[in-house]
Design a protein around this motif. Sequence first.
Motif, mmCIF file in Angstrom:
data_model
loop_
_atom_site.group_PDB
_atom_site.id
_atom_site.type_symbol
_atom_site.label_atom_id
_atom_site.label_comp_id
_atom_site.label_asym_id
_atom_site.label_seq_id
_atom_site.Cartn_x
_atom_site.Cartn_y
_atom_site.Cartn_z
ATOM 1 N N LYS A 172 0.847 -1.195 0.000
ATOM 2 C CA LYS A 172 0.000 0.000 0.000
ATOM 3 C C LYS A 172 0.884 1.247 0.000
ATOM 4 O O LYS A 172 0.617 2.199 -0.734
ATOM 5 N N MET A 173 1.959 1.224 0.799
ATOM 6 C CA MET A 173 2.864 2.370 0.850
ATOM 7 C C MET A 173 3.562 2.555 -0.496
ATOM 8 O O MET A 173 3.702 3.676 -0.991
ATOM 9 N N MET A 174 3.998 1.453 -1.100
ATOM 10 C CA MET A 174 4.651 1.538 -2.405
ATOM 11 C C MET A 174 3.685 2.113 -3.435
ATOM 12 O O MET A 174 4.041 2.994 -4.221
ATOM 13 N N SER A 175 2.450 1.641 -3.432
ATOM 14 C CA SER A 175 1.435 2.129 -4.358
ATOM 15 C C SER A 175 1.187 3.623 -4.159
ATOM 16 O O SER A 175 1.109 4.393 -5.120
ATOM 17 N N THR A 176 1.082 4.046 -2.911
ATOM 18 C CA THR A 176 0.886 5.462 -2.597
ATOM 19 C C THR A 176 2.041 6.302 -3.128
ATOM 20 O O THR A 176 1.833 7.337 -3.758
ATOM 21 N N CYS A 177 3.268 5.848 -2.882
ATOM 22 C CA CYS A 177 4.447 6.593 -3.343
ATOM 23 C C CYS A 177 4.483 6.696 -4.864
ATOM 24 O O CYS A 177 4.764 7.760 -5.412
ATOM 25 N N VAL A 178 4.191 5.603 -5.542
ATOM 26 C CA VAL A 178 4.226 5.608 -7.012
ATOM 27 C C VAL A 178 3.127 6.500 -7.577
ATOM 28 O O VAL A 178 3.386 7.413 -8.375
ATOM 29 N N LEU A 179 1.879 6.263 -7.169
ATOM 30 C CA LEU A 179 0.755 7.029 -7.727
ATOM 31 C C LEU A 179 0.846 8.518 -7.388
ATOM 32 O O LEU A 179 0.641 9.374 -8.257
ATOM 33 N N CYS A 180 1.177 8.812 -6.146
ATOM 34 C CA CYS A 180 1.251 10.222 -5.739
ATOM 35 C C CYS A 180 2.483 10.909 -6.333
ATOM 36 O O CYS A 180 2.421 12.076 -6.709
ATOM 37 N N GLY A 181 3.583 10.181 -6.430
ATOM 38 C CA GLY A 181 4.786 10.754 -7.032
ATOM 39 C C GLY A 181 4.587 11.081 -8.490
ATOM 40 O O GLY A 181 4.898 12.181 -8.951
ATOM 41 N N VAL A 182 4.031 10.157 -9.243
ATOM 42 C CA VAL A 182 3.796 10.357 -10.675
ATOM 43 C C VAL A 182 2.803 11.490 -10.905
ATOM 44 O O VAL A 182 2.949 12.285 -11.832
ATOM 45 N N SER A 183 1.797 11.593 -10.052
ATOM 46 C CA SER A 183 0.753 12.607 -10.255
ATOM 47 C C SER A 183 1.040 13.923 -9.539
ATOM 48 O O SER A 183 0.182 14.799 -9.500
ATOM 49 N N GLY A 184 2.245 14.067 -8.982
ATOM 50 C CA GLY A 184 2.639 15.335 -8.375
ATOM 51 C C GLY A 184 2.037 15.626 -7.019
ATOM 52 O O GLY A 184 2.111 16.745 -6.531
ATOM 53 N N ARG A 185 1.446 14.619 -6.389
ATOM 54 C CA ARG A 185 0.811 14.817 -5.080
ATOM 55 C C ARG A 185 1.785 14.458 -3.954
ATOM 56 O O ARG A 185 1.544 13.565 -3.147
ATOM 57 N N VAL A 186 2.884 15.185 -3.881
ATOM 58 C CA VAL A 186 3.929 14.921 -2.887
ATOM 59 C C VAL A 186 3.372 15.068 -1.477
ATOM 60 O O VAL A 186 3.730 14.309 -0.576
ATOM 61 N N SER A 187 2.467 16.013 -1.269
ATOM 62 C CA SER A 187 1.894 16.218 0.069
ATOM 63 C C SER A 187 1.163 14.967 0.555
ATOM 64 O O SER A 187 1.144 14.686 1.755
ATOM 65 N N ASP A 188 0.583 14.192 -0.355
ATOM 66 C CA ASP A 188 -0.091 12.948 0.046
ATOM 67 C C ASP A 188 0.912 11.895 0.514
ATOM 68 O O ASP A 188 0.616 11.107 1.411
ATOM 69 N N ILE A 189 2.099 11.882 -0.091
ATOM 70 C CA ILE A 189 3.153 10.963 0.382
ATOM 71 C C ILE A 189 3.572 11.385 1.786
ATOM 72 O O ILE A 189 3.737 10.555 2.672
ATOM 73 N N LEU A 190 3.732 12.694 1.989
ATOM 74 C CA LEU A 190 4.148 13.201 3.299
ATOM 75 C C LEU A 190 3.107 12.897 4.378
ATOM 76 O O LEU A 190 3.450 12.679 5.532
ATOM 77 N N LYS A 191 1.818 12.865 3.997
ATOM 78 C CA LYS A 191 0.755 12.522 4.954
ATOM 79 C C LYS A 191 0.782 11.038 5.289
ATOM 80 O O LYS A 191 0.451 10.636 6.399
ATOM 81 N N ALA A 192 1.183 10.204 4.315
ATOM 82 C CA ALA A 192 1.158 8.757 4.501
ATOM 83 C C ALA A 192 2.365 8.241 5.278
ATOM 84 O O ALA A 192 2.299 7.179 5.884
ATOM 85 N N ALA A 193 3.471 8.982 5.255
ATOM 86 C CA ALA A 193 4.691 8.515 5.925
ATOM 87 C C ALA A 193 5.459 9.714 6.466
ATOM 88 O O ALA A 193 5.236 10.856 6.063
ATOM 89 N N ASP A 194 6.377 9.426 7.359
ATOM 90 C CA ASP A 194 7.131 10.460 8.048
ATOM 91 C C ASP A 194 8.429 10.756 7.295
ATOM 92 O O ASP A 194 9.463 10.128 7.541
ATOM 93 N N TYR A 195 8.368 11.700 6.349
ATOM 94 C CA TYR A 195 9.526 12.056 5.533
ATOM 95 C C TYR A 195 9.873 13.527 5.704
ATOM 96 O O TYR A 195 8.995 14.360 5.914
ATOM 97 N N ASP A 196 11.175 13.812 5.610
ATOM 98 C CA ASP A 196 11.628 15.189 5.428
ATOM 99 C C ASP A 196 11.579 15.449 3.939
ATOM 100 O O ASP A 196 11.879 14.564 3.138
ATOM 101 N N CYS A 197 11.226 16.668 3.567
ATOM 102 C CA CYS A 197 11.092 17.011 2.156
ATOM 103 C C CYS A 197 12.042 18.155 1.824
ATOM 104 O O CYS A 197 12.077 19.169 2.521
#
Length: 184
Positions: free
Chosen positions: A121-146
């Motif tokens: 699920k995390m991999m899918s979120t990263c791929v779909l959100c990354g490709v579609s420019g929704r970086v903020s959704d990746i940041l909501k799903a996991a604890d990352y520094d940007c």
Amino acid sequence: MNKIRISGARKFLLSAMVAFAAAFSSSADLRAADDDAILSKIASKNAGYKTMEYKFDHVKTTATKAQVTMHGTSYYTASDKFALIYTDPATERFIINGTKLYMNRSGKVQNIDITKVPSMKMMSTCVLCGVSGRVSDILKAADYDCKVEETKDAYVVTLTAKQKAAKGYARILLSYRKSDCVCS
């Protein structure tokens, strides 16, 4: 009460240090605002794209540390369909279709319900959100520094895990063309 006297070069050095600290703090705040503005621009531009298709090269490092370059075509349909169809090697496939993930790697086929496997699920979120420019959704799903860097031709977004995770990605690197904000 004791008073501390600072004179001459020490006074100048202390003033310079205070000014530098204030400027650095202020520039860090401005940088974060710039990063947010760039991420908003990327998300806004990508919101208008319903489908994307592009050629890709995938450099993979094997267990023996050899690097293998694979080629293919990527397809994206908003907002939950994505496919990597490899032409070299022709048997490789990676497809996300809603809550289903299909992988064919060297003839080994896997069909996964991502709602039941958190790492997928995390991999899918990263791929779909990354490709579609929704970086903020990746940041909501996991604890990352940007961190966002602007180059001549691209916005480069680096997401780094704040803590070493048992599953997931330690680092995600996304590059968006400046001309159209498409992930490249």
